[in-house]
Design an enzyme around this catalytic site. Structure first.
Site, PDB file in Angstrom:
ATOM      1  N   ASN A 142      -1.173   5.271   4.593  1.00 16.09           N
ATOM      2  CA  ASN A 142      -1.755   4.562   5.738  1.00 16.09           C
ATOM      3  C   ASN A 142      -1.265   5.223   7.012  1.00 16.09           C
ATOM      4  OD1 ASN A 142      -0.962   2.412   3.536  1.00 16.09           O
ATOM      5  ND2 ASN A 142      -2.700   1.585   4.637  1.00 16.09           N
ATOM      6  N   ASP A 147       0.844  -1.200   0.000  1.00 15.64           N
ATOM      7  CA  ASP A 147       0.000   0.000   0.000  1.00 15.64           C
ATOM      8  C   ASP A 147       0.881   1.253   0.000  1.00 15.64           C
ATOM      9  OD1 ASP A 147      -2.285   1.527   0.084  1.00 15.64           O
ATOM     10  OD2 ASP A 147      -3.164   0.538   1.821  1.00 15.64           O
ATOM     11  N   CYS A 175      -3.938   5.208  -2.123  1.00 13.90           N
ATOM     12  CA  CYS A 175      -4.515   4.414  -3.213  1.00 13.90           C
ATOM     13  C   CYS A 175      -4.453   5.234  -4.494  1.00 13.90           C
ATOM     14  CB  CYS A 175      -5.965   4.026  -2.904  1.00 13.90           C
ATOM     15  SG  CYS A 175      -6.748   3.113  -4.250  1.00 13.90           S
TER      16      CYS A 175
HETATM   17  P1  HMG Z   1      -8.768  -5.143 -16.758  1.00 21.77           P
HETATM   18  O1  HMG Z   1      -8.076  -4.329 -17.791  1.00 21.77           O
HETATM   19  O2  HMG Z   1     -10.259  -5.004 -16.634  1.00 21.77           O
HETATM   20  O3  HMG Z   1      -8.366  -6.677 -16.929  1.00 21.77           O
HETATM   21  O4  HMG Z   1      -8.109  -4.866 -15.359  1.00 21.77           O
HETATM   22  P2  HMG Z   1      -8.862  -7.816 -17.872  1.00 21.77           P
HETATM   23  O5  HMG Z   1      -9.253  -8.967 -17.004  1.00 21.77           O
HETATM   24  O6  HMG Z   1      -9.878  -7.290 -18.870  1.00 21.77           O
HETATM   25  O7  HMG Z   1      -7.530  -8.179 -18.664  1.00 21.77           O
HETATM   26  C1  HMG Z   1      -6.897  -7.272 -19.565  1.00 21.77           C
HETATM   27  C2  HMG Z   1      -5.458  -7.717 -19.811  1.00 21.77           C
HETATM   28  O8  HMG Z   1      -4.717  -7.618 -18.597  1.00 21.77           O
HETATM   29  C3  HMG Z   1      -5.328  -9.172 -20.253  1.00 21.77           C
HETATM   30  O9  HMG Z   1      -4.195  -9.219 -21.128  1.00 21.77           O
HETATM   31  C4  HMG Z   1      -4.967  -9.899 -18.981  1.00 21.77           C
HETATM   32  O10 HMG Z   1      -4.218 -11.079 -19.198  1.00 21.77           O
HETATM   33  C5  HMG Z   1      -4.105  -8.867 -18.268  1.00 21.77           C
HETATM   34  P3  HMG Z   1      -4.390  -9.417 -22.723  1.00 21.77           P
HETATM   35  O11 HMG Z   1      -5.125 -10.738 -22.825  1.00 21.77           O
HETATM   36  O12 HMG Z   1      -5.208  -8.246 -23.144  1.00 21.77           O
HETATM   37  O13 HMG Z   1      -2.988  -9.414 -23.201  1.00 21.77           O
HETATM   38  N1  HMG Z   1      -4.168  -9.039 -16.804  1.00 21.77           N
HETATM   39  C6  HMG Z   1      -3.111  -9.148 -15.991  1.00 21.77           C
HETATM   40  N2  HMG Z   1      -1.787  -9.106 -16.195  1.00 21.77           N
HETATM   41  C7  HMG Z   1      -0.982  -9.268 -15.110  1.00 21.77           C
HETATM   42  N3  HMG Z   1      -1.443  -9.428 -13.856  1.00 21.77           N
HETATM   43  C8  HMG Z   1      -2.761  -9.460 -13.617  1.00 21.77           C
HETATM   44  C9  HMG Z   1      -3.640  -9.305 -14.701  1.00 21.77           C
HETATM   45  N4  HMG Z   1      -4.975  -9.291 -14.780  1.00 21.77           N
HETATM   46  C10 HMG Z   1      -5.292  -9.136 -16.072  1.00 21.77           C
HETATM   47  N5  HMG Z   1      -3.209  -9.639 -12.362  1.00 21.77           N
HETATM   48  C11 HMG Z   1      -7.488  -5.434 -13.102  1.00 21.77           C
HETATM   49  C12 HMG Z   1      -8.561  -5.507 -14.181  1.00 21.77           C
HETATM   50  C13 HMG Z   1      -8.129  -5.848 -11.792  1.00 21.77           C
HETATM   51  C14 HMG Z   1      -6.376  -6.399 -13.465  1.00 21.77           C
HETATM   52  C15 HMG Z   1      -6.945  -3.988 -13.055  1.00 21.77           C
HETATM   53  O14 HMG Z   1      -8.029  -3.140 -12.901  1.00 21.77           O
HETATM   54  C16 HMG Z   1      -5.978  -3.783 -11.933  1.00 21.77           C
HETATM   55  O15 HMG Z   1      -4.880  -4.319 -11.954  1.00 21.77           O
HETATM   56  N6  HMG Z   1      -6.357  -2.972 -10.903  1.00 21.77           N
HETATM   57  C17 HMG Z   1      -5.552  -2.790  -9.723  1.00 21.77           C
HETATM   58  C18 HMG Z   1      -5.717  -1.428  -9.134  1.00 21.77           C
HETATM   59  C19 HMG Z   1      -4.928  -1.347  -7.872  1.00 21.77           C
HETATM   60  O16 HMG Z   1      -3.922  -2.015  -7.690  1.00 21.77           O
HETATM   61  N7  HMG Z   1      -5.371  -0.462  -6.934  1.00 21.77           N
HETATM   62  C20 HMG Z   1      -4.718  -0.274  -5.702  1.00 21.77           C
HETATM   63  C21 HMG Z   1      -4.869  -1.416  -4.742  1.00 21.77           C
HETATM   64  S1  HMG Z   1      -6.387  -1.420  -3.840  1.00 21.77           S
HETATM   65  C22 HMG Z   1      -6.083  -0.384  -2.473  1.00 21.77           C
HETATM   66  O17 HMG Z   1      -5.067   0.242  -2.404  1.00 21.77           O
HETATM   67  C23 HMG Z   1      -7.091  -0.331  -1.359  1.00 21.77           C
HETATM   68  C24 HMG Z   1      -6.670  -1.105  -0.105  1.00 21.77           C
HETATM   69  O18 HMG Z   1      -5.424  -0.644   0.387  1.00 21.77           O
HETATM   70  C25 HMG Z   1      -7.733  -0.930   1.009  1.00 21.77           C
HETATM   71  C26 HMG Z   1      -8.113   0.538   1.252  1.00 21.77           C
HETATM   72  O19 HMG Z   1      -7.225   1.351   1.571  1.00 21.77           O
HETATM   73  O20 HMG Z   1      -9.303   0.835   1.089  1.00 21.77           O
HETATM   74  C27 HMG Z   1      -6.542  -2.606  -0.400  1.00 21.77           C
HETATM   75 MG    MG Z   2      -5.139   1.041   1.649  1.00 23.10          MG
END
Ligand code: HMG
Ligand code: MG
Length: 298
Positions: free
Chosen positions: A248, A15, A239
């Site tokens: 955090n 994070d 985030c």
């Molecule tokens: P998307 O574009 O909708 O994914 O992203 P998709 O399923 O349509 O796939 C598109 C392409 O991405 C495909 O490749 C997949 O293979 C590839 P293509 O076939 O086109 O060549 N792909 C991946 N490649 C590597 N690793 C993967 C992966 N998944 C798909 N895991 C997705 C959807 C969820 C992947 C994207 O939106 C994403 O990565 N989001 C992450 C955002 C993020 O990290 N945010 C911060 C973390 S959350 C947070 O901080 C909150 C928390 O701390 C709690 C709080 O504070 O509230 C937890």
């Molecule tokens: Mg967080």
């Protein structure tokens, strides 16, 4: 009034780093996580197996996972958004998978590009896969108090997501104040409802410190018997898909509070400070923790 022990999950390497523009070398991340591993902390979220385009800083998750020196007393977990992320995480080595979604529809969409309903079908599979591989699974729920796009979130919205994630088989749930807006009254309102439904051992609080309220909110949560918190060394983080989200709550500040209340964490404050100084130097900037700044001035 206060619990004897509290368990901290150090989320700085995930994070914390995910919001940092300056790219850190993989070798520095590995050295830093190794330092954290020796601080007495019992869980470290070491990286994130999300799409590398979405969070470029953590695109070396696999290599980090392979290279860190594992301390058998530490649970190493990582963020996992979908099946692809789970496969990569299992290859790199995890003890725990952290799945994540939001209580609010619009933050969920911005963060993981899916509606809440679409997310359930993805996470149901991931949780099943992780449990089959004998991994601990934590479900994060973001925007449990306020959403940057929708405003106030009512406890019932959070309960709906909790119910679904527990039904899928998560071991515990971390409730995220993603944008750090909550005050203790909101903690009361949420925990009254959540703890009437689930045992307190299964609930983790995850506060961001945007408005300096995190320590007050943790104190309030302790009064409800909550004994598990997420925090980030030095207060690093935020985030990237929630406008205005600061880091955090700082692990250093949480330790100052807990140890001052006579609560044990098993964490050595000095060792944690050294790890914080190390990362400050690598990032070339001071971290927001006040107790860290004070320690540095001595
Ligand atoms: P998307 O574009 O909708 O994914 O992203 P998709 O399923 O349509 O796939 C598109 C392409 O991405 C495909 O490749 C997949 O293979 C590839 P293509 O076939 O086109 O060549 N792909 C991946 N490649 C590597 N690793 C993967 C992966 N998944 C798909 N895991 C997705 C959807 C969820 C992947 C994207 O939106 C994403 O990565 N989001 C992450 C955002 C993020 O990290 N945010 C911060 C973390 S959350 C947070 O901080 C909150 C928390 O701390 C709690 C709080 O504070 O509230 C937890
Ligand atoms: Mg967080």
């Amino acid at each position: 009034r206060w619990p004897n022990d509290v368990q901290i999950k150090e989320v700085g390497p995930r994070d914390g780093l995910q919001n940092e523009k300056k790219r850190l070398a993989t070798a520095d991340k590995v050295s830093w996580i190794n330092m954290l591993s020796e601080s007495g902390v019992r869980e470290i979220e070491y990286s994130s197996f999300v799409h590398p385009k979405w969070v470029p800083q953590l695109s070396d998750a696999h290599e980090v996972g392979r290279k860190i020196k594992r301390n058998p007393n530490v649970r190493y977990s990582a963020l996992v958004p979908n099946r692809k992320g789970l496969e990569l995480a299992l290859e790199a080595g995890i003890d725990g998978a952290s799945v994540f979604m939001s209580a609010s529809e619009s933050h969920n969409k911005k963060n993981i590009n899916k509606t809440i309903a679409e997310t359930y079908s993805v996470l149901g599979e991931v949780i099943k896969g992780a449990k089959q591989a004998n991994k601990h699974v934590t479900g994060y729920i973001s925007t449990v108090f306020d959403c940057p796009f929708e405003g106030k979130i009512v406890p019932q919205q959070v309960i709906r997501v909790c119910d679904q994630l527990f039904e899928f088989g998560v071991d515990d749930i971390s409730l995220g104040d993603t944008i750090g807006t909550a005050v203790p009254l909101q903690v009361d309102q949420l925990l009254e409802v959540v703890l009437s439904r689930y045992p307190k051992e299964k609930i983790i609080m995850h506060f961001h410190d945007t408005r300096g309220m995190a320590i007050a909110n943790i104190t309030r949560s302790l009064e409800y018997g909550i004994t598990r918190f997420d925090s980030s060394i030095g207060g690093l983080g935020g985030c990237p898909y929630a406008p205005g989200a600061a880091g955090n709550v700082a692990t250093n500040d949480v330790l100052y509070l807990l140890h001052g209340l006579g609560i044990k964490t098993g964490i050595d404050e000095k060792k944690l400070q050294e790890a914080a100084f190390f990362i400050q130097k690598k990032l070339g900037k001071a971290l927001p923790s006040k107790s860290l700044a004070y320690a540095e001035s001595q």
